[in-house]
Design a protein around this motif. Structure first.
Motif, PDB file in Angstrom:
ATOM      1  N   GLY A 163      11.564  40.402  27.308  1.00 32.63           N
ATOM      2  CA  GLY A 163      10.436  39.502  27.534  1.00 32.63           C
ATOM      3  C   GLY A 163      10.625  38.617  28.743  1.00 32.63           C
ATOM      4  O   GLY A 163      10.120  37.496  28.782  1.00 32.63           O
TER       5      GLY A 163
ATOM      6  N   GLN B 162      -1.406  45.036  28.647  1.00 31.55           N
ATOM      7  CA  GLN B 162      -1.279  43.870  27.761  1.00 31.55           C
ATOM      8  C   GLN B 162       0.151  43.749  27.244  1.00 31.55           C
ATOM      9  O   GLN B 162       0.684  42.632  27.101  1.00 31.55           O
ATOM     10  CB  GLN B 162      -2.253  43.985  26.591  1.00 31.55           C
ATOM     11  CG  GLN B 162      -2.364  42.723  25.752  1.00 31.55           C
ATOM     12  CD  GLN B 162      -2.858  41.532  26.567  1.00 31.55           C
ATOM     13  OE1 GLN B 162      -3.894  41.608  27.213  1.00 31.55           O
ATOM     14  NE2 GLN B 162      -2.111  40.434  26.538  1.00 31.55           N
ATOM     15  N   ARG B 163       0.770  44.879  26.989  1.00 36.00           N
ATOM     16  CA  ARG B 163       2.171  44.861  26.543  1.00 36.00           C
ATOM     17  C   ARG B 163       3.068  44.253  27.615  1.00 36.00           C
ATOM     18  O   ARG B 163       3.950  43.451  27.314  1.00 36.00           O
ATOM     19  CB  ARG B 163       2.625  46.279  26.211  1.00 36.00           C
ATOM     20  CG  ARG B 163       4.105  46.427  25.895  1.00 36.00           C
ATOM     21  CD  ARG B 163       4.431  47.817  25.398  1.00 36.00           C
ATOM     22  NE  ARG B 163       5.863  48.045  25.342  1.00 36.00           N
ATOM     23  CZ  ARG B 163       6.567  48.680  26.265  1.00 36.00           C
ATOM     24  NH1 ARG B 163       5.950  49.155  27.343  1.00 36.00           N
ATOM     25  NH2 ARG B 163       7.867  48.849  26.143  1.00 36.00           N
TER      26      ARG B 163
ATOM     27  N   ASN C  76       2.442  40.507  27.795  1.00 40.08           N
ATOM     28  CA  ASN C  76       3.075  39.799  26.669  1.00 40.08           C
ATOM     29  C   ASN C  76       4.581  39.670  26.837  1.00 40.08           C
ATOM     30  O   ASN C  76       5.203  38.822  26.190  1.00 40.08           O
ATOM     31  CB  ASN C  76       2.768  40.524  25.363  1.00 40.08           C
ATOM     32  CG  ASN C  76       1.302  40.457  24.981  1.00 40.08           C
ATOM     33  OD1 ASN C  76       0.560  39.620  25.492  1.00 40.08           O
ATOM     34  ND2 ASN C  76       0.868  41.342  24.103  1.00 40.08           N
ATOM     35  N   ARG C  77       5.152  40.516  27.695  1.00 38.94           N
ATOM     36  CA  ARG C  77       6.601  40.497  27.910  1.00 38.94           C
ATOM     37  C   ARG C  77       6.988  39.757  29.192  1.00 38.94           C
ATOM     38  O   ARG C  77       8.117  39.888  29.666  1.00 38.94           O
ATOM     39  CB  ARG C  77       7.126  41.937  27.989  1.00 38.94           C
ATOM     40  CG  ARG C  77       7.009  42.713  26.694  1.00 38.94           C
ATOM     41  CD  ARG C  77       8.021  42.229  25.689  1.00 38.94           C
ATOM     42  NE  ARG C  77       7.980  42.992  24.452  1.00 38.94           N
ATOM     43  CZ  ARG C  77       8.872  42.872  23.485  1.00 38.94           C
ATOM     44  NH1 ARG C  77       9.863  42.003  23.623  1.00 38.94           N
ATOM     45  NH2 ARG C  77       8.779  43.567  22.382  1.00 38.94           N
TER      46      ARG C  77
ATOM     47  N   GLN D 181       3.957  32.787  30.778  1.00 39.64           N
ATOM     48  CA  GLN D 181       2.802  33.405  30.154  1.00 39.64           C
ATOM     49  C   GLN D 181       1.536  33.127  30.965  1.00 39.64           C
ATOM     50  O   GLN D 181       1.379  32.043  31.536  1.00 39.64           O
ATOM     51  CB  GLN D 181       2.616  32.886  28.728  1.00 39.64           C
ATOM     52  CG  GLN D 181       3.675  33.402  27.755  1.00 39.64           C
ATOM     53  CD  GLN D 181       3.534  34.894  27.521  1.00 39.64           C
ATOM     54  OE1 GLN D 181       2.478  35.385  27.133  1.00 39.64           O
ATOM     55  NE2 GLN D 181       4.617  35.639  27.752  1.00 39.64           N
TER      56      GLN D 181
ATOM     57  N   GLN E 149      -4.991  36.639  33.305  1.00 40.05           N
ATOM     58  CA  GLN E 149      -4.888  38.030  32.857  1.00 40.05           C
ATOM     59  C   GLN E 149      -6.060  38.855  33.391  1.00 40.05           C
ATOM     60  O   GLN E 149      -5.887  39.993  33.822  1.00 40.05           O
ATOM     61  CB  GLN E 149      -4.842  38.092  31.336  1.00 40.05           C
ATOM     62  CG  GLN E 149      -3.561  37.535  30.737  1.00 40.05           C
ATOM     63  CD  GLN E 149      -3.513  37.673  29.226  1.00 40.05           C
ATOM     64  OE1 GLN E 149      -4.015  38.641  28.656  1.00 40.05           O
ATOM     65  NE2 GLN E 149      -2.908  36.701  28.556  1.00 40.05           N
TER      66      GLN E 149
END
Length: 255
Positions: free
Chosen positions: A155, A194-195, A198-199, A203, A209
């Motif tokens: 992450g 999206q994966r 999220n990592r 953020q 996004q």
């Protein structure tokens, strides 16, 4: 062929503030709908199941005696079974939809162009490719980069690496958007992006996004448009089940 000139701007700078007009100017058809998951294949499959079972049920109702009651009932339950499978084991339903989708005239062509776009864009920006598949329900391009893999699983993706992965993830969507009025293979691409988001750290907000997604589509689309001859050569090679090495040779020869 020299790829060192392919540079990514730091996140938050103006290139990431991408408008729908820029996508349209590039040649994207129906740019406003690119990120909306397509239900064409799902709807066609379910409509066919319901329509066929309904038609057969009416015919079976003409059978004599108890057969005229039980057979239509059994046929009608097929639609309920399909819906039940979709709610409990969506993977099985998606496999069935994938197989049904192969009857669309443009389906295999879309798959090949889509996966070739992922392959080519990854190659152009320097990400090593392990393998690929065009099999229905298993379409993918596998990348191999131990450093990136560790960052993803921990992450800890930074904005620079997120930008690179976003462009590769959106390449298939971009390829379809440049060629077809409707994109039908974007769901997996958006899920992959999206994966990655999220990592990543820090953020991103929802607005960031959205900007990243549009910019990645624009960047990938630009690479594909500027390297159309190479993309076409790669599509031809992949459609013949060429190995990864043979695909790379096709890219280099076409350049």
């Amino acid at each position: 062929m020299e790829f060192s000139a392919i540079c990514f701007p730091p996140y938050g700078q103006s290139p990431l503030q991408t408008s729908l007009r820029e996508l349209t100017t590039l040649g994207m058809k129906n740019a406003e709908n690119l990120a909306i998951p397509s239900v064409r294949n799902d709807a066609a499959f379910l409509f066919t199941v319901v329509g066929t079972t309904g038609f057969l049920g009416v015919l079976a109702g003409q059978l004599p005696g108890d057969w005229g009651f039980f057979v239509p009932y059994l046929i009608g339950s097929i639609s309920l079974v399909v819906l039940a499978v979709g709610s409990t084991s969506p993977g099985l339903l998606q496999a069935a939809i994938g197989g049904f989708s192969s009857f669309f005239p443009d389906y295999q062509e879309r798959i090949t162009s889509h996966e070739a776009a992922h392959f080519l864009v990854a190659y152009l920006i320097g990400l090593p490719i392990l393998g690929y598949s065009l099999d229905i329900g298993k379409e993918h391009v596998n990348l191999i980069d131990e450093r990136l893999e560790k960052l993803i699983y921990s992450g800890q993706l930074d904005t620079k690496e997120l930008d690179r992965l976003a462009v590769v993830a959106m390449a298939g969507l971009a390829a379809e958007g440049l060629k077809y009025d409707k994109v039908v293979g974007q769901s997996a691409d958006l899920f992959t992006l999206q994966r990655f988001i999220n990592r990543s750290k820090p953020q991103l907000s929802k607005e960031q996004q959205q900007n990243l997604t549009r910019w990645a589509v624009l960047f990938a689309g630009s690479l594909l448009k500027n390297n159309k001859v190479i993309h076409d050569a790669l599509i031809s090679a992949m459609s013949k089940k060429a190995t990864v090495l043979e695909c790379i040779e096709a890219i280099e020869k076409a350049s």
